[in-house]
Structures are given as C-alpha cells and as structure tokens.
Design an enzyme around this catalytic site. Structure first.
Site, PDB file in Angstrom:
ATOM      1  N   ASP B 118      -0.453 148.075  41.601  1.00  0.00           N
ATOM      2  CA  ASP B 118       0.449 148.941  42.348  1.00  0.00           C
ATOM      3  C   ASP B 118      -0.203 149.302  43.677  1.00  0.00           C
ATOM      4  O   ASP B 118      -1.403 149.562  43.728  1.00  0.00           O
ATOM      5  CB  ASP B 118       0.741 150.196  41.525  1.00  0.00           C
ATOM      6  CG  ASP B 118       1.930 150.962  42.074  1.00  0.00           C
ATOM      7  OD1 ASP B 118       2.825 150.338  42.686  1.00  0.00           O
ATOM      8  OD2 ASP B 118       1.966 152.191  41.901  1.00  0.00           O
ATOM      9  N   HIS B 125       5.597 157.545  53.081  1.00  0.00           N
ATOM     10  CA  HIS B 125       5.138 158.047  51.781  1.00  0.00           C
ATOM     11  C   HIS B 125       3.692 158.533  51.891  1.00  0.00           C
ATOM     12  O   HIS B 125       3.359 159.643  51.436  1.00  0.00           O
ATOM     13  CB  HIS B 125       5.258 156.956  50.720  1.00  0.00           C
ATOM     14  CG  HIS B 125       4.647 157.329  49.395  1.00  0.00           C
ATOM     15  ND1 HIS B 125       5.175 158.292  48.573  1.00  0.00           N
ATOM     16  CD2 HIS B 125       3.529 156.872  48.764  1.00  0.00           C
ATOM     17  CE1 HIS B 125       4.415 158.416  47.488  1.00  0.00           C
ATOM     18  NE2 HIS B 125       3.416 157.561  47.578  1.00  0.00           N
ATOM     19  N   GLU B 191       8.976 156.782  41.060  1.00  0.00           N
ATOM     20  CA  GLU B 191       8.599 156.195  42.338  1.00  0.00           C
ATOM     21  C   GLU B 191       9.472 154.970  42.573  1.00  0.00           C
ATOM     22  O   GLU B 191       9.483 154.041  41.784  1.00  0.00           O
ATOM     23  CB  GLU B 191       7.110 155.816  42.368  1.00  0.00           C
ATOM     24  CG  GLU B 191       6.192 157.034  42.364  1.00  0.00           C
ATOM     25  CD  GLU B 191       4.745 156.723  42.738  1.00  0.00           C
ATOM     26  OE1 GLU B 191       4.327 155.555  42.626  1.00  0.00           O
ATOM     27  OE2 GLU B 191       4.036 157.675  43.144  1.00  0.00           O
ATOM     28  N   GLU B 193      10.200 151.639  44.087  1.00  0.00           N
ATOM     29  CA  GLU B 193       9.396 150.544  44.635  1.00  0.00           C
ATOM     30  C   GLU B 193      10.135 149.215  44.478  1.00  0.00           C
ATOM     31  O   GLU B 193      11.115 149.105  43.734  1.00  0.00           O
ATOM     32  CB  GLU B 193       8.052 150.432  43.882  1.00  0.00           C
ATOM     33  CG  GLU B 193       7.247 151.725  43.867  1.00  0.00           C
ATOM     34  CD  GLU B 193       5.818 151.543  43.389  1.00  0.00           C
ATOM     35  OE1 GLU B 193       5.314 150.397  43.374  1.00  0.00           O
ATOM     36  OE2 GLU B 193       5.199 152.563  43.035  1.00  0.00           O
ATOM     37  N   ASP B 223       7.976 153.266  39.152  1.00  0.00           N
ATOM     38  CA  ASP B 223       6.636 153.563  38.635  1.00  0.00           C
ATOM     39  C   ASP B 223       6.596 155.036  38.213  1.00  0.00           C
ATOM     40  O   ASP B 223       6.185 155.902  38.980  1.00  0.00           O
ATOM     41  CB  ASP B 223       5.616 153.283  39.747  1.00  0.00           C
ATOM     42  CG  ASP B 223       4.185 153.392  39.246  1.00  0.00           C
ATOM     43  OD1 ASP B 223       3.937 152.999  38.098  1.00  0.00           O
ATOM     44  OD2 ASP B 223       3.336 153.876  40.009  1.00  0.00           O
ATOM     45  N   ARG B 227       2.591 163.668  37.715  1.00  0.00           N
ATOM     46  CA  ARG B 227       1.842 164.229  38.861  1.00  0.00           C
ATOM     47  C   ARG B 227       0.748 165.193  38.439  1.00  0.00           C
ATOM     48  O   ARG B 227      -0.314 165.246  39.063  1.00  0.00           O
ATOM     49  CB  ARG B 227       2.802 164.963  39.809  1.00  0.00           C
ATOM     50  CG  ARG B 227       3.945 164.130  40.340  1.00  0.00           C
ATOM     51  CD  ARG B 227       3.471 163.024  41.246  1.00  0.00           C
ATOM     52  NE  ARG B 227       4.606 162.202  41.689  1.00  0.00           N
ATOM     53  CZ  ARG B 227       4.467 161.002  42.238  1.00  0.00           C
ATOM     54  NH1 ARG B 227       3.265 160.469  42.403  1.00  0.00           N
ATOM     55  NH2 ARG B 227       5.520 160.313  42.611  1.00  0.00           N
ATOM     56  N   GLN B 230      -2.128 163.252  36.928  1.00  0.00           N
ATOM     57  CA  GLN B 230      -2.816 162.548  38.018  1.00  0.00           C
ATOM     58  C   GLN B 230      -3.732 163.481  38.822  1.00  0.00           C
ATOM     59  O   GLN B 230      -4.857 163.115  39.164  1.00  0.00           O
ATOM     60  CB  GLN B 230      -1.791 161.892  38.943  1.00  0.00           C
ATOM     61  CG  GLN B 230      -2.425 161.029  40.036  1.00  0.00           C
ATOM     62  CD  GLN B 230      -1.399 160.235  40.840  1.00  0.00           C
ATOM     63  OE1 GLN B 230      -0.223 160.187  40.485  1.00  0.00           O
ATOM     64  NE2 GLN B 230      -1.838 159.612  41.913  1.00  0.00           N
ATOM     65  N   LYS B 243      -0.157 156.998  35.200  1.00  0.00           N
ATOM     66  CA  LYS B 243       0.691 155.866  35.584  1.00  0.00           C
ATOM     67  C   LYS B 243       0.909 154.902  34.423  1.00  0.00           C
ATOM     68  O   LYS B 243       1.444 153.820  34.634  1.00  0.00           O
ATOM     69  CB  LYS B 243       0.014 155.103  36.724  1.00  0.00           C
ATOM     70  CG  LYS B 243      -0.184 155.920  37.984  1.00  0.00           C
ATOM     71  CD  LYS B 243       1.120 156.113  38.738  1.00  0.00           C
ATOM     72  CE  LYS B 243       0.864 156.605  40.149  1.00  0.00           C
ATOM     73  NZ  LYS B 243       2.102 156.540  40.954  1.00  0.00           N
ATOM     74  N   THR B 247       6.469 151.655  33.415  1.00  0.00           N
ATOM     75  CA  THR B 247       6.937 151.196  34.718  1.00  0.00           C
ATOM     76  C   THR B 247       8.169 150.360  34.410  1.00  0.00           C
ATOM     77  O   THR B 247       8.075 149.377  33.675  1.00  0.00           O
ATOM     78  CB  THR B 247       5.854 150.347  35.424  1.00  0.00           C
ATOM     79  OG1 THR B 247       4.734 151.195  35.694  1.00  0.00           O
ATOM     80  CG2 THR B 247       6.373 149.759  36.712  1.00  0.00           C
ATOM     81  N   GLU B 353       8.051 164.076  46.940  1.00  0.00           N
ATOM     82  CA  GLU B 353       8.348 164.187  48.368  1.00  0.00           C
ATOM     83  C   GLU B 353       9.680 164.884  48.612  1.00  0.00           C
ATOM     84  O   GLU B 353       9.808 165.707  49.513  1.00  0.00           O
ATOM     85  CB  GLU B 353       8.377 162.806  49.011  1.00  0.00           C
ATOM     86  CG  GLU B 353       7.035 162.100  49.031  1.00  0.00           C
ATOM     87  CD  GLU B 353       7.206 160.623  49.326  1.00  0.00           C
ATOM     88  OE1 GLU B 353       7.280 160.249  50.499  1.00  0.00           O
ATOM     89  OE2 GLU B 353       7.289 159.824  48.363  1.00  0.00           O
TER      90      GLU B 353
END
Lengths: 413, 413
Positions: B118, B125, B191, B193, B223, B227, B230, B243, B247, B353
């Site tokens: 990834d 971002h 996420e 992607e 993904d 948070r 992490q 993570k 996915t 975000e």
C-alpha cells in the site's frame, strides 16, 4: 533428555546437528530432482520414497506446506514413525536405500513462504538501536513494552542459505545532503534472527496458547538490511526497500517438537502486559546463536554470540498479537523474531550495533576491520540447543554479498 | 474513442459500466461452481466454456493469475478475440449460450493476491493527514516529494466486494491514558484507493516504462483502517494491525488496455524527481471516483468525489520504486495507490480527512452524522472513466461494517 540412538551411526555423534532427537525437515536436490528430506546424521532420508507407513500424498510437492496443512496430529504421527524407522534395526535394510549423503545434495527452500512478518522484540537490540538514534533516555519507543512491534516484509525476497545476496541500490540522503541521490547501499548489514513458521491457519483472534500450537517449527533467519536506505525512507510508514533485497533462512525446519525440551520463559516484564499477551507457560527456547563473517577468500571470525532466550516477546506472543485485528494467518507464514542481541557488546546481532553505528569497527581474525558489510563477505548464522549428550542444530544459514549491479542508463539519468 | 457496439444489447447503453470497450475480468459463482467471467452489459461471459479460439488451459483455475502469467501478447490476443466474438453477429448463436445474468451470479475474488503493498502517494491526502498530526508547515514528511512511500500490507486480508468487515480489536492508548488498553476500534475508517495488479514477474530493477507494461489492470480498493490502533502502534515501524482487518477490492479487473484512452499525466513536480522515477509519458488515468455511505437500513449518501489523476505518483512509478532494492515482484501482486484526495473538502478519500480528525462530522442525507464508521454502515466505492458516448466502469466495491466480536475470556483477563 538424552540422546536417542539411530542405526545411522553418524547420528549418534555428540557433534552432529542432526541426531534422532532432531529430525528436521528440508527440501533437497540430488541427481537432478527436488525432493523432501529429513536430516539424520550426515545423511538425508528421501522421505517421499520410503513408503512403510509414510503417506506419499504428503510428499508430492517439494515443499513442507502440505505436511503443515495436515495438522498437529499428522505432525506427531510423522515424527513418531520416522523415529521408529530410523531407530529400529528391523527397518534398516528397507530404509537405508533411501538415504542420500548431505554432501551430495543441494538444499532448496524448505517451504513456500505465504507471507513474511518481521518483529522488533529483543530488549537489548531495541535499547541499542534506540540509544544510537534517540539517546538512552528515549531509546525505547513508548509502545515497545506493550506491543510486540512488527511490520510486514516481503515473502518474495526470502531465499535459502547459500543464495548470494546482491548489494542493493536505493535512495540515500546523508545528514549534510539537501537532496537524496540514487546510490548503492554503503551501510549493508545483517540481522541475526530466528524465524517461526506458521503451520496452521487462523481466522479471528487466537490466544498465545493457541498460537504456540500453530507453530510448526523454526529456522535461522538473516534479515539483510540497508541501513542508509532505511534511514531516509522509514518515516512515517516503516522500512520498505531497505528490507526487500533478501532474507536468508537456514534450509532445515527444526520442529517445535524437537525443541520442546529446551523451553524457557521470557524475561521479567518491565511493564505488565495486557491480559491477551500473557503466557500460559515458558514460550522461548534456549538456543545458542552465533554470527560468523568471512571476507572473500579468508577465514571466518565469529563476531557475535547470543541466545534466543534474550527475546522479550516469544513467537507465540507475536503470532497472537498478529491476529488481534482479525488478520487471517495462513500455512507457510514466516515470522522473523527481530534481531536478537544480548547485554554484552559481543552478543549483538547486527553490525549496526557491533560497530555502534560505524563508530567502532569490528576487528576480524585477519586484522581487517568491518563497520558494515563489504562485497565478497560471507555471513553465516548458526544455532544449537544443547542437551546433556546431544545437540539440536539448525545447520548453517549463509550468504555471500555480491557487488551492486551496474546502474541501468535509465536510472543513471 | 467512441462506443464499440456489441450484439449484447445491454452493452450498448450509455449507462452500462461494461460496454464492449471495457471487457473486465472477474470470477463468479452461479449454479454452485466458480468460473472465470468477462462482464458485457448486464451479462457475464463464462469464458472457460466458450471455446472458439479461447484456450481452455488459461481458464482451468477460477483466478486470472494464469492469464496474467501468460504475458502481454496473450493479454492482447485474448482481448482481440473477445471483442470479435462479442461484436460479430456471426458468433452470436454459439457464444450467447455462455452468457449468465449478472443478477444471478455471486462475484468471488478475481485473482490470487500474491503480496499486497500500500502506498501513500496523493498530495492532498498527505498534506491533510500531515497537517492534522504535525501542523501545516511540517505536513509533508521530508522524503515525500522524492519517494513514492509504501509499506507492505497483508495479502491474506484482501477480500472481494460484498464481504462484511468486522470491527477490529486492538491496543488503544488515548493521549490522556498512561497505559494502553485492549478495546474495539472507535475510529474505524475507509480509504478510497485504486489497486494496480502486477501481471508479470520481475527480478532486479525495472524502469517506469517496463513497470507500466507489467501492470495487467486495476480494481477499486478500500483499505479499511483502524485510526486509533494505528496511532499507538505505528512508530517506529509503520502500520501493522491497523491495516490488517480487511482490504476490499471490486470484483472486476479493468484492464490497462481498456483504460488506455484515458491516460493523463501526473501533476507538475514540486521537487525534481531522481532520474529513475521520471516518466516516459502520461501514466495516470482520468477516472472519476466516489465514496457512498449507507447507514443500516438507510439510503446512501455520496460523501466524497475525486479522481485518480489527483495522484502525485503513478502505479508505474510505485512499481519501479518497489524494485529498486532488487525486490522480486510476482504475478498477482497488488499495489494500493494510497488514499486519493483532491483539493476540495468534499473530495477527500477518508473520514479522517472528511471529518478533519473527528472534529467536523459529515452529515448524511438522513441528517445522521458520521465522524468515523458505525456498525451497520455500508461503504461503497465507485469508479468510472468517461468516453464520448460510453463509460468504463469498475462496478461497486462494497462492504458492511459488522460489530466487533465478543472478547474471548483469555483476552478480557
């Protein structure tokens, strides 16, 4: 536990890595084809050819994944039957035909690596590296005493002992440079580790006790590391290309069963662990480990001696933590212990630590000095668990450093 | 380029994701067995059953890995033959028998994921996340404008659209806590992607041009990210369990060939790239992307719209960088682009975000608010490249968030 005697005479020597107590699993090539084998003394038993109660379906593909997938009952039955066949003289005539001299065989990868995870779990290694980078007060990351820290590595880069390793190219930026350049690694290093092989799959969280039962066996592991590439790339998402050149493993899987008599506990906790990481019993093994370095054409010098009991977290704890998020684990997953360093200066498992970031060279028997690896150097890891009158050896995990390839025109710019 | 007409009438609609120009590759189950299929309008061609010049050996295993391994000439020949069979009415009678309604099929993983990497490669971002964590002046890590930063993810956790995703447990430590606790993720996120699928293997360094030719196709990729897990785990070795829950990918591989008319260049460089990363031509694609969120039992709200051209680094640049250390790449490797965010507040590809770290909730059509994902939420990604009178669609990439499992006794302590 004492030596178990075999009718293979060389297996009864106190010096052999491979007595009947060991029975490690590998894949070898002799006479042009790849086969699964079991080491016994200075021989290899061509296990797929024997018959006599050894199910050939388990040995169809030259990789130990099928045996692993078959589960712990099959693991125990296979070990029991091999022990019988190699100890009882009544089987000698039939079985002896399928012994191959180790000298005449070339060892191949013992299993297909599904995914590879590397940890950072030896207390002295973390302290050493942290002290060099952040000073002694901030050496340990705040999470280190709570989490067996790991990152995902690259399974495609795992190679068997004997495979040469080519010095990598990469982005480098010194502290004085304003911009990075593309250059060959100048701080190429080894990492002395033990690799745990996951032999059973999981979905969802597994306990430390379950994780321990999922581990099929262990190999020596050298996680070749490009320190200068890592320094520039690793923030904020961790090591990537610095760890992707190669990871070498020893060719024989030493089973958890063979190591059972050598269990030893993890050290005293400096901070209480969360309940999920607590161990129901001793989860490390007493395994002496060493690193030897031989310059091209020269003799080798042992540059570090340590022991697997120096780990702060066991492979079972690491595997348990790996599953907390629901991450599925698969047969053939490989978990690197992380670099294993002891308290003494000569028990450090990397040149980064041994030369203290390049400041104090390691002096070889020849008088040559090493801060990091030079082209032509051969690195060899060895490991042995010592019984009363026998040893469980891992065989050697070796690799020679080859010079970087010529830079292609498109990369030279 | 204009619509290519098929005798499958639904493929000629300007609204279909799957005109003859697309021909994406998937694996489906209908009537109890898994087969390889090609989407055309609202049908799936059971490609292994057709014959008529389509080599059945390529379709033996229900996964597109064998086709990928066969190489670019086979990719081109297969696409040409499928185009012929689905456009020329002379083939209709024979081929029509092998069409299955998409409505009656269940989509499975389109390929075996070898390894999953990834990246972190969308300028907005990186700026957004960096600003939240380090302030606007230090938002971009020093290496960001030089390196397509990536980390290895966990291939075993990649699932096909439609698979529910269970909220993970993990170690959490708030800024006020002195010690971590084991809890279920409270800041579970998506996420947005694009995933690039490596269709050809490599040993040693490959150029950006070669890397571009190695990419077989693309999928949408979510993904899923924890948070809070992490935040506590990621220093110093990067994201790991945060993570590894899941996915999700869309079920249809949209080939690089189908996207060819939509090539567009990466943005202007803010710092010159090292020569090895320079592109010989436009390497991104103009693909509109959106994220929709539907609470349990409710209607969906589109919460973000962006475009793949917002990437600072292309998949070809990422793949090239991935090989610099000599890392071998394999057929079936999956490369996540990294979260794709645009400049506008509603073009951000994650709730982190969109809600600015949980400070400003996203308001759904129902009036409900979201800072992070709630149990029962269904997330759907969509992507489409728009031609004059046709669209190349990816189909949906969906997943519903399930509540965390009950904590086992051994983990509760």
């Amino acid at each position: 536990m004492a030596l178990m005697r075999s009718w293979v005479e060389s297996a009864n020597s106190p010096e052999t890595d491979f007595p009947l107590n060991n029975l490690p699993y590998g894949v070898f090539e002799a006479g042009g084809h790849a086969r699964m084998g079991v080491a016994i003394g200075d021989r290899i038993l061509d296990v797929g050819a024997v018959g006599h109660g050894l199910d050939p379906a388990l040995f169809a593909e030259p990789a130990w994944n099928a045996v692993m997938a078959a589960g712990p009952e099959v693991w125990a039955a296979l070990r029991a039957r091999l022990t019988e066949l190699l100890s009882d003289p009544a089987h000698r005539a039939a079985v002896e035909l399928h012994l191959v001299a180790q000298d005449s065989a070339r060892m191949l990868m013992p299993f297909r690596v599904s995914e590879y995870t590397d940890f950072y779990a030896s207390r002295h290694h973390a302290q050493n590296v942290g002290t060099m980078f952040r000073g002694p007060e901030n050496a340990l990351p705040p999470n280190w005493l709570s989490i067996p820290i790991g990152y995902n590595g690259r399974a495609s880069s795992v190679v068997v002992s004997g495979t040469p390793v080519t010095r990598p190219w990469g982005q480098l930026k010194g502290p004085e440079d304003t911009l990075p350049r593309f250059g060959s690694c100048a701080r190429f290093d080894l990492e002395l580790e033990l690799g745990a092989i996951v032999g059973q799959p999981s979905e969802g969280m597994v306990s430390v006790a379950e994780a321990d039962r999922m581990i099929f066996g262990y190999v020596l592991l050298n996680d070749w590391s490009a320190r200068d590439i890592q320094a520039w790339e690793y923030l904020p998402l961790g090591p990537f290309q610095a760890k992707a050149t190669a990871t070498s493993i020893s060719p024989w899987i030493v089973t958890a069963a063979a190591l059972e008599p050598f269990r030893t506990p993890t050290p005293k906790r400096e901070r209480p662990l969360l309940p999920y990481l607590r161990e129901p019993g001793p989860m490390l093994y007493d395994i002496d480990l060493e690193v030897a370095l031989a310059p091209e054409g020269g003799t080798e010098t042992v540059i570090a001696c340590t022991n697997y009991r120096e780990m702060y977290y066991s492979a079972a704890q690491q595997l348990c933590h790996h599953t907390t998020s629901g991450c599925p684990m698969r047969v053939g997953d490989l978990l690197g212990s992380g670099t294993i360093s002891g308290a003494a200066p000569d028990s450090r498992g990397s040149l980064l630590e041994l030369s203290w970031g390049g400041k104090t060279p390691v002096v070889l028997a020849s008088g040559e000095e090493r801060r990091f690896l030079e082209d032509g150097d051969t690195l060899t890891l060895r490991g042995v668990a010592r019984g009363e009158d026998y040893r469980i050896g891992f065989g050697a995990c070796s690799g020679q450093v080859r010079p970087a390839v010529d830079l292609p025109d498109w990369a030279a710019g």
